[in-house]
Design a protein around this motif. Structure first.
Motif, mmCIF file in Angstrom:
data_model
loop_
_atom_site.group_PDB
_atom_site.id
_atom_site.type_symbol
_atom_site.label_atom_id
_atom_site.label_comp_id
_atom_site.label_asym_id
_atom_site.label_seq_id
_atom_site.Cartn_x
_atom_site.Cartn_y
_atom_site.Cartn_z
ATOM 1 N N LEU A 85 6.580 -3.905 1.113
ATOM 2 C CA LEU A 85 7.552 -3.635 0.053
ATOM 3 C C LEU A 85 8.974 -3.815 0.572
ATOM 4 O O LEU A 85 9.843 -4.345 -0.135
ATOM 5 N N VAL A 86 9.234 -3.396 1.803
ATOM 6 C CA VAL A 86 10.553 -3.572 2.391
ATOM 7 C C VAL A 86 10.848 -5.049 2.630
ATOM 8 O O VAL A 86 11.965 -5.522 2.411
ATOM 9 N N GLN A 87 9.842 -5.802 3.071
ATOM 10 C CA GLN A 87 10.040 -7.222 3.370
ATOM 11 C C GLN A 87 10.345 -8.054 2.138
ATOM 12 O O GLN A 87 10.860 -9.161 2.246
ATOM 13 N N GLY A 130 -4.542 -4.910 -11.971
ATOM 14 C CA GLY A 130 -3.933 -3.962 -11.046
ATOM 15 C C GLY A 130 -3.424 -4.604 -9.767
ATOM 16 O O GLY A 130 -2.505 -4.077 -9.125
ATOM 17 N N SER A 131 -4.002 -5.746 -9.399
ATOM 18 C CA SER A 131 -3.557 -6.434 -8.187
ATOM 19 C C SER A 131 -2.399 -7.392 -8.430
ATOM 20 O O SER A 131 -1.852 -7.938 -7.477
ATOM 21 N N LEU A 132 -2.020 -7.604 -9.685
ATOM 22 C CA LEU A 132 -0.916 -8.517 -9.982
ATOM 23 C C LEU A 132 0.399 -8.077 -9.328
ATOM 24 O O LEU A 132 1.117 -8.927 -8.772
ATOM 25 N N PRO A 133 0.785 -6.787 -9.376
ATOM 26 C CA PRO A 133 2.015 -6.399 -8.667
ATOM 27 C C PRO A 133 1.951 -6.669 -7.164
ATOM 28 O O PRO A 133 2.964 -7.041 -6.559
ATOM 29 N N TYR A 134 0.767 -6.522 -6.562
ATOM 30 C CA TYR A 134 0.633 -6.809 -5.129
ATOM 31 C C TYR A 134 0.837 -8.305 -4.861
ATOM 32 O O TYR A 134 1.524 -8.685 -3.901
ATOM 33 N N PHE A 135 0.255 -9.143 -5.720
ATOM 34 C CA PHE A 135 0.466 -10.579 -5.571
ATOM 35 C C PHE A 135 1.934 -10.942 -5.768
ATOM 36 O O PHE A 135 2.459 -11.859 -5.122
ATOM 37 N N TYR A 136 2.611 -10.215 -6.666
ATOM 38 C CA TYR A 136 4.038 -10.454 -6.862
ATOM 39 C C TYR A 136 4.821 -10.090 -5.599
ATOM 40 O O TYR A 136 5.781 -10.792 -5.229
ATOM 41 N N LEU A 137 4.421 -9.005 -4.928
ATOM 42 C CA LEU A 137 5.071 -8.649 -3.671
ATOM 43 C C LEU A 137 4.881 -9.744 -2.628
ATOM 44 O O LEU A 137 5.822 -10.092 -1.892
ATOM 45 N N LYS A 141 7.845 -11.778 -0.937
ATOM 46 C CA LYS A 141 7.960 -11.806 0.518
ATOM 47 C C LYS A 141 8.035 -13.242 1.023
ATOM 48 O O LYS A 141 8.890 -13.575 1.861
ATOM 49 N N ASP A 142 7.140 -14.115 0.530
ATOM 50 C CA ASP A 142 7.161 -15.515 0.968
ATOM 51 C C ASP A 142 8.463 -16.203 0.580
ATOM 52 O O ASP A 142 9.028 -16.982 1.361
ATOM 53 N N LYS A 143 8.958 -15.912 -0.627
ATOM 54 C CA LYS A 143 10.208 -16.520 -1.077
ATOM 55 C C LYS A 143 11.383 -16.073 -0.204
ATOM 56 O O LYS A 143 12.225 -16.898 0.204
ATOM 57 N N LEU A 208 13.540 -6.372 14.702
ATOM 58 C CA LEU A 208 13.886 -7.476 13.801
ATOM 59 C C LEU A 208 12.696 -8.402 13.598
ATOM 60 O O LEU A 208 12.390 -8.810 12.466
ATOM 61 N N ALA A 209 11.998 -8.732 14.688
ATOM 62 C CA ALA A 209 10.823 -9.594 14.566
ATOM 63 C C ALA A 209 9.688 -8.904 13.822
ATOM 64 O O ALA A 209 8.875 -9.563 13.165
ATOM 65 N N THR A 210 9.620 -7.572 13.885
ATOM 66 C CA THR A 210 8.591 -6.834 13.152
ATOM 67 C C THR A 210 8.889 -6.825 11.663
ATOM 68 O O THR A 210 7.986 -6.979 10.835
ATOM 69 N N ARG A 211 10.146 -6.623 11.304
ATOM 70 C CA ARG A 211 10.515 -6.608 9.888
ATOM 71 C C ARG A 211 10.369 -7.979 9.244
ATOM 72 O O ARG A 211 10.010 -8.079 8.073
ATOM 73 N N VAL A 212 10.668 -9.018 9.990
ATOM 74 C CA VAL A 212 10.647 -10.381 9.448
ATOM 75 C C VAL A 212 9.568 -11.168 10.190
ATOM 76 O O VAL A 212 9.792 -11.647 11.303
#
Length: 323
Positions: A85-87, A130-137, A141-143, A208-212
């Motif tokens: 969620l943070v990423q 129910g998994s749609l919000p997870y796929f949106y995350l 994240k990829d974007k 930094l490498a862990t977050r990204v």
């Protein structure tokens, strides 16, 4: 009359002070500065490695309600979901995300009941919705990660120029945070702040490498950590890494163009049977009921789902090329 005028004046002052007090209370909890500090704490906690401070920060992430927070902390791997969620860069707490996912799941179940689907299909649609919000995350994240990778070569060039100008590495990180746009500026600002808060450069870069989770960023972090132990020209090293990253991006862009047709075919072949079945069931429900009311139809559905799953894995393996 003078007494009433004074009373009205005092009431007016009291109302003004009450409104100002309410605004100050709101600003201290929900204002821009509070949101900025909360977001910084969330990002730091998502990237930090152990310690008492980390555990205290992570307790801020999940929910404002202590009871729900205690329940969420007992869920295995809940911090991985919060880190995802943070990423994404969304200013959202984990409990809010879970409530949204639950609402989507209920909506999917109600849609299945409205379409008079069988119980198995209703449960399947419930989990899918129910998994749609997870796929949106994952999409966010990829974007965000792709945008970070695009900005990283310019950030490394800026760090190299800062080092050549005589600045230390923390000052060069601050230059990136001040002069570049998000998301690279926000992540490097967190790394710079961690160094100011007392973290070592190795800990700040590792966080930094862990977050990204970027391969290109890992090259930068590993190169800087090795250079700090063995010595060498860091500016020249960053120039070489920047050139390497740009070459990788150019090759990856060519591969994306060549594999675009395969990805489009994979999406069409995957969604076409599902959409067609829903449309036929909506137009003529009796025509499709034989599939889940007859034993042979159920076996056919299971066989089709297994073959579709294997086909998706096979097409994914074909069109996914690592650079």
């Amino acid at each position: 009359m003078d007494f009433y005028n004074v009373l009205i004046l005092l009431l007016f002052i009291a109302v003004v002070l009450m409104v100002e007090g309410m605004y100050l209370i709101w600003s201290s909890y929900k204002g821009p500065e509070a949101n900025r500090i909360e977001r910084r704490l969330r990002i730091m906690s998502a990237g930090a490695h152990g310690g008492a401070e980390t555990s205290l920060l992570k307790q801020r992430l999940l929910s404002d309600t202590p009871f729900l927070q205690h329940i969420l902390l007992s869920v295995p791997r809940i911090n991985s979901l919060d880190r995802l969620l943070v990423q994404t860069g969304l200013n959202m707490k984990l409990m809010t995300f879970l409530v949204i996912s639950f609402a989507f799941a209920l909506s999917g179940f109600f849609v299945a009941e409205f379409l008079a689907l069988p119980l198995v299909a209703s449960i399947g649609l419930l989990f899918l919705a129910g998994s749609l919000p997870y796929f949106y995350l994952l999409y966010r994240k990829d974007k965000r990660l792709n945008k970070f990778d695009e900005q990283l070569p310019d950030a490394l060039d800026l760090i190299g120029r800062g080092i050549r100008a005589g600045n230390a590495l923390p000052s060069a990180l601050k230059m990136v945070a001040d002069e570049m746009a998000d998301p690279v500026s926000g992540e490097f600002r967190i790394a710079f702040d961690e160094v100011n808060y007392g973290f070592s450069m190795q800990e700040a870069l590792t966080n930094l490498a862990t977050r990204v989770p970027s391969t290109d960023l890992h090259y930068f972090v590993v190169a800087v950590l090795i250079q700090r132990e063995t010595g060498g020209n860091l500016a020249e090293l960053l120039d070489n890494i920047s050139a390497l990253i740009r070459a990788r991006h150019k090759l990856y862009g060519t591969i994306r163009v060549l594999s675009a047709e395969g990805k489009l075919s994979a999406w069409i072949l995957t969604l076409l049977p599902i959409v067609l079945a829903l449309v036929i069931n909506l137009i003529n429900p009796g025509f499709m009921q034989v599939l889940w009311k007859d034993e042979t139809g159920i076996q056919m559905i299971i066989g089709v789902l297994i073959m579709m799953f294997l086909g998706i894995l096979w097409m994914r393996k074909i069109i996914k090329i690592r650079v």
